[in-house]
Design a protein around this motif. Sequence first.
Motif, mmCIF file in Angstrom:
data_model
loop_
_atom_site.group_PDB
_atom_site.id
_atom_site.type_symbol
_atom_site.label_atom_id
_atom_site.label_comp_id
_atom_site.label_asym_id
_atom_site.label_seq_id
_atom_site.Cartn_x
_atom_site.Cartn_y
_atom_site.Cartn_z
ATOM 1 N N THR A 69 40.992 38.854 44.224
ATOM 2 C CA THR A 69 40.214 38.907 45.459
ATOM 3 C C THR A 69 41.171 38.884 46.640
ATOM 4 N N ASN A 70 40.769 39.488 47.756
ATOM 5 C CA ASN A 70 41.669 39.506 48.913
ATOM 6 C C ASN A 70 40.965 39.332 50.253
ATOM 7 N N SER A 71 39.647 39.123 50.249
ATOM 8 C CA SER A 71 38.965 38.927 51.531
ATOM 9 C C SER A 71 39.285 37.541 52.077
ATOM 10 N N PRO A 72 39.685 37.452 53.346
ATOM 11 C CA PRO A 72 39.981 36.139 53.916
ATOM 12 C C PRO A 72 38.730 35.366 54.319
ATOM 13 N N THR A 73 37.565 36.005 54.235
ATOM 14 C CA THR A 73 36.344 35.358 54.725
ATOM 15 C C THR A 73 35.217 35.307 53.695
ATOM 16 N N GLU A 74 35.090 36.314 52.839
ATOM 17 C CA GLU A 74 33.970 36.368 51.909
ATOM 18 C C GLU A 74 34.183 35.434 50.710
ATOM 19 N N PRO A 75 33.116 34.785 50.214
ATOM 20 C CA PRO A 75 33.244 33.884 49.049
ATOM 21 C C PRO A 75 33.240 34.660 47.736
ATOM 22 N N ASP A 76 34.156 35.595 47.594
ATOM 23 C CA ASP A 76 34.152 36.480 46.425
ATOM 24 C C ASP A 76 34.408 35.725 45.127
ATOM 25 N N ASP A 77 35.301 34.748 45.162
ATOM 26 C CA ASP A 77 35.589 33.987 43.941
ATOM 27 C C ASP A 77 34.354 33.245 43.460
ATOM 28 N N GLU A 78 33.618 32.680 44.399
ATOM 29 C CA GLU A 78 32.391 31.970 44.032
ATOM 30 C C GLU A 78 31.373 32.924 43.417
ATOM 31 N N HIS A 79 31.211 34.103 44.024
ATOM 32 C CA HIS A 79 30.262 35.089 43.508
ATOM 33 C C HIS A 79 30.605 35.496 42.084
ATOM 34 N N VAL A 80 31.882 35.800 41.855
ATOM 35 C CA VAL A 80 32.288 36.276 40.536
ATOM 36 C C VAL A 80 32.203 35.155 39.509
ATOM 37 N N ALA A 81 32.649 33.952 39.873
ATOM 38 C CA ALA A 81 32.620 32.838 38.927
ATOM 39 C C ALA A 81 31.191 32.505 38.515
ATOM 40 N N GLU A 82 30.279 32.526 39.455
ATOM 41 C CA GLU A 82 28.879 32.233 39.130
ATOM 42 C C GLU A 82 28.321 33.266 38.160
ATOM 43 N N ALA A 83 28.581 34.544 38.432
ATOM 44 C CA ALA A 83 28.088 35.604 37.550
ATOM 45 C C ALA A 83 28.777 35.541 36.184
ATOM 46 N N ALA A 84 30.061 35.214 36.175
ATOM 47 C CA ALA A 84 30.803 35.137 34.918
ATOM 48 C C ALA A 84 30.278 34.001 34.048
ATOM 49 N N ARG A 85 29.995 32.865 34.659
ATOM 50 C CA ARG A 85 29.447 31.738 33.899
ATOM 51 C C ARG A 85 28.093 32.119 33.286
ATOM 52 N N ALA A 86 27.262 32.777 34.072
ATOM 53 C CA ALA A 86 25.954 33.181 33.571
ATOM 54 C C ALA A 86 26.067 34.198 32.444
ATOM 55 N N ALA A 87 27.117 35.014 32.482
ATOM 56 C CA ALA A 87 27.302 36.047 31.456
ATOM 57 C C ALA A 87 27.974 35.511 30.199
ATOM 58 N N GLY A 88 28.430 34.268 30.240
ATOM 59 C CA GLY A 88 29.073 33.691 29.065
ATOM 60 C C GLY A 88 30.543 34.027 28.915
ATOM 61 N N VAL A 89 31.191 34.413 30.018
ATOM 62 C CA VAL A 89 32.644 34.682 29.977
ATOM 63 C C VAL A 89 33.371 33.403 29.585
ATOM 64 N N ARG A 90 34.335 33.524 28.686
ATOM 65 C CA ARG A 90 35.018 32.342 28.160
ATOM 66 C C ARG A 90 36.327 32.020 28.883
ATOM 67 N N HIS A 91 36.946 33.023 29.516
ATOM 68 C CA HIS A 91 38.266 32.793 30.117
ATOM 69 C C HIS A 91 38.407 33.638 31.369
ATOM 70 N N LEU A 92 38.697 32.998 32.489
ATOM 71 C CA LEU A 92 38.894 33.685 33.763
ATOM 72 C C LEU A 92 40.356 33.510 34.174
ATOM 73 N N VAL A 93 41.051 34.616 34.334
ATOM 74 C CA VAL A 93 42.448 34.617 34.768
ATOM 75 C C VAL A 93 42.487 35.127 36.204
ATOM 76 N N LYS A 94 42.912 34.275 37.110
ATOM 77 C CA LYS A 94 42.887 34.623 38.536
ATOM 78 C C LYS A 94 44.283 34.881 39.070
ATOM 79 N N LEU A 95 44.435 35.976 39.807
ATOM 80 C CA LEU A 95 45.681 36.249 40.522
ATOM 81 C C LEU A 95 45.667 35.441 41.808
#
Length: 282
Positions: A69-95
């Motif tokens: 993610t690279n937006s200095p203002t948008e909560p992109d990490d929160e959006h993706v993490a919430e959707a990933a948890r709901a989808a059952g993703v087991r491992h999130l690797v963040k740059l």
Amino acid sequence: MILVTGATGAVGREVAALLAAAGPVRILARRPDRVTVRGDGVEVVEGAYGDRPALDRALRGVNSLFLVTNSPTEPDDEHVAEAARAAGVRHLVKLSMMAVEEPGADDFITRRQRENEEAIRESGIAWTFVRPRTFMSNTLSWAPGIRSAGVVRALYGDAPVACVDPRDVAAVAVAVLTGTGHEGRAYAVSGPEAITAREQTAQLSRVLGRPLRFEELGLDAARAALLAKYPRPVAEAFLESAERQRAGAKAAVVPTVQELTGRGARTYRTWSADHADAFAAG
């Protein structure tokens, strides 16, 4: 299935290419036409981080996720993490970035990355943070001046940084995505040496076979150039980061590339030779 985001950027593109060479990979892209990684095993889903239906489509059946993610203002990490948890993703690797683990770094961008990391930790998904130092590819911004006048203009020409080849950052990320035992860990990633802008200019000169001149920008000129491209908080963050580099805070070399990939990190000379065409006069 592994999902890659940021696949039109310096690291995400390389991560997607490495994964595609070994098996199927899915890519989430706001602009699919800009994705250069193609092949029978490559699936591209169009969508932005704020588009929950698109995230749900992209995350269906995904076990591991590479997040950029690279937006200095948008909560992109929160959006993706919430959707990933709901989808059952087991491992999130963040740059992320190496500065988040350094107490002296308190600029706007670093604070935002710390907040983004915390959002990932709080998501409940197993996580790994890949925290690189400055990318060697940032010097591509010098290309117009080199092509037109043989000049590199930059702030603090004698400030050292253990900059890293984005391909090495990608190799570390792929090792984490495809390996085991990396959950809950953060990996700092640097190049093999600390090098200054003046030294980089000299190496580019040798690679290109033509004389190049380094001109150090004054602080006011550097600020004006940054403000022409970025919002003020971002521009000031870059200047604060440059002051830390000037003080030697970015010179440390870490062996992560060797440890996780089995080979040494590439030097700036190697990177510049591989990208010489970008600097060559037309």
